[in-house]
Design an enzyme around this catalytic site. Structure first.
Site, PDB file in Angstrom:
ATOM      1  N   ASP A  18       0.868  -1.168   0.000  1.00  0.00           N
ATOM      2  CA  ASP A  18       0.000   0.000   0.000  1.00  0.00           C
ATOM      3  C   ASP A  18       0.919   1.236   0.000  1.00  0.00           C
ATOM      4  O   ASP A  18       2.112   1.130   0.312  1.00  0.00           O
ATOM      5  CB  ASP A  18      -0.872  -0.045   1.264  1.00  0.00           C
ATOM      6  CG  ASP A  18      -1.635   1.238   1.471  1.00  0.00           C
ATOM      7  OD1 ASP A  18      -2.347   1.668   0.550  1.00  0.00           O
ATOM      8  OD2 ASP A  18      -1.510   1.835   2.569  1.00  0.00           O
ATOM      9  N   ASP A  20      -0.141   5.177   0.721  1.00  0.00           N
ATOM     10  CA  ASP A  20      -0.383   6.207   1.752  1.00  0.00           C
ATOM     11  C   ASP A  20      -0.517   5.573   3.136  1.00  0.00           C
ATOM     12  O   ASP A  20      -1.341   4.681   3.339  1.00  0.00           O
ATOM     13  CB  ASP A  20      -1.657   6.986   1.415  1.00  0.00           C
ATOM     14  CG  ASP A  20      -1.498   7.798   0.143  1.00  0.00           C
ATOM     15  OD1 ASP A  20      -1.226   8.990   0.237  1.00  0.00           O
ATOM     16  OD2 ASP A  20      -1.618   7.209  -0.962  1.00  0.00           O
ATOM     17  N   ASP A 198      -2.041  -0.232   5.844  1.00  0.00           N
ATOM     18  CA  ASP A 198      -2.329   0.433   7.122  1.00  0.00           C
ATOM     19  C   ASP A 198      -3.796   0.679   7.376  1.00  0.00           C
ATOM     20  O   ASP A 198      -4.155   1.277   8.383  1.00  0.00           O
ATOM     21  CB  ASP A 198      -1.621   1.799   7.157  1.00  0.00           C
ATOM     22  CG  ASP A 198      -2.302   2.799   6.241  1.00  0.00           C
ATOM     23  OD1 ASP A 198      -2.517   2.445   5.068  1.00  0.00           O
ATOM     24  OD2 ASP A 198      -2.650   3.896   6.694  1.00  0.00           O
TER      25      ASP A 198
HETATM   26 MG   LIG Z   1      -2.964   3.289   3.219  1.00  0.00          MG
END
Ligand SMILES: [Mg+2]
Length: 250
Positions: A18, A20, A198
Site C-alpha cells: 500500500d 499512503d 495500514d
Molecule cells: Mg494506506
C-alpha cells in the site's frame, strides 16, 4: 493478536505495498504527500532483489501513482483499490463501470462540500471520496451523505471507509483480487506474498496473503485486523524493507 516480531526474511518473497500510510506519511491533502528519494531507492532495490516482484496496491489511480513515483514509472500496480491493475508486462486491466450515475453523485457531493467547510472531495474518475481529516467533527455527516448517495445510485456501487475518508466505488473488486491476479503471473507466481498496508481497505489484501501462506503486516493499529504481523509506522516499514535488500542471499 498480531505479532510485533516480523517474519524472518526469505528470498522468495513477492511484495504488495500500500502507498499512503505505508510507504509515505498521510498528509492533510492527498496531493500534499512527499515521497522521498530514499523510498524510491528502496523500491528500486527491492525490485532488483525479487526479480521484479514488487507491486503497489493503492486507493490512488495508477496514473497518479506514476507521477508520485517519478522517475519510477510502469511499476506493477493496482489502483483505485483494485479496480484497475497494471501487470508486470505493463498491460492495463480495467474494470469498466457505469460512469453516469457517479456523475450525478459527484454533483450532489460537490454541493455538500460547499456547505461543509473542511470536507474535501476527491474525484478519481471511477471512484469519488470525501475526506474529513480537516473537519473531523463532520465525520458522521460525511458518512450519512455518502449513504444517501449510495442509496440513490444503487447496488452496483459500495462504500469503503478509511482513515478520515469515505469512498464510493463500483462494487465487487478489492485489493485482494489484484493480489490474486498478480500471484498467477510472473514474476510473482511461485513466490510468497507479503502484503503491507495500514487501513481498512488493506484487510482484503491481508486475507488473501494469509490464504496463500504469505505474510500480512499492518502498519499501526491491528485491532480487528486480519493482519498477523504489525509494524509501528512508515519509518519502520522503510527500514525493514531496506534491510531485506541489504540482507545478502547470494
Ligand atoms: Mg494506506
Amino acid at each position: 493478536m498480531a505479532s510485533t516480531r516480523l517474519p524472518d526474511y526469505a528470498p522468495d518473497w513477492a511484495f504488495f505495498l500500500d502507498v499512503d500510510g505505508t510507504l509515505i506519511e498521510i498528509a492533510d491533502h492527498p496531493n500534499a504527500v512527499n515521497p522521498t528519494p530514499r523510498m524510491k531507492a528502496i523500491i528500486t532495490h527491492l525490485r532488483l532483489t525479487t526479480d521484479g516482484a514488487v507491486a503497489l496496491v493503492s486507493g490512488r489511480a495508477i496514473a497518479e501513482l506514476d507521477s508520485l513515483f517519478m522517475p519510477l514509472t510502469g511499476l506493477p500496480a493496482a489502483g483505485l483499490h483494485g479496480l484497475e491493475r497494471r501487470d508486470a508486462k505493463g498491460r492495463i486491466h480495467f474494470e469498466t463501470s457505469a460512469e453516469s450515475p457517479l456523475d450525478d453523485a459527484k454533483q450532489v457531493l460537490r454541493d455538500f462540500t460547499k456547505l461543509n467547510a473542511g470536507i474535501l472531495l476527491e474525484d478519481k474518475g471511477t471512484t469519488v471520496a470525501l475526506h474529513y481529516r480537516n473537519a473531523p467533527s463532520l465525520e458522521s455527516a460525511a458518512h450519512a451523505k455518502m449513504h444517501e448517495v449510495l442509496c440513490r445510485i444503487g447496488e452496483d456501487f459500495e462504500l469503503t471507509s478509511g482513515k478520515m475518508v469515505v469512498e464510493l466505488k463500483p462494487s465487487g473488486r478489492h485489493k485482494g483480487h489484484a493480489v490474486e491476479e498478480f500471484m498467477e503471473e510472473p514474476p510473482f507466481h511461485g513466490r510468497t506474498p507479503v502484503f503491507i498496508g495500514d487501513d481498512i481497505t488493506d484487510e482484503d489484501g491481508f486475507r488473501v496473503a494469509n490464504s496463500m501462506h504469505g505474510y500480512s503486516i499492518r502498519v499501526g493499529e491491528t485491532i480487528d485486523s486480519a493482519a498477523r504481523y504489525c509494524i509501528p509506522d512508515v519509518e519502520a516499514v522503510l527500514s525493514w524493507l531496506e534491510h531485506y535488500h541489504s540482507h545478502h542471499w547470494r
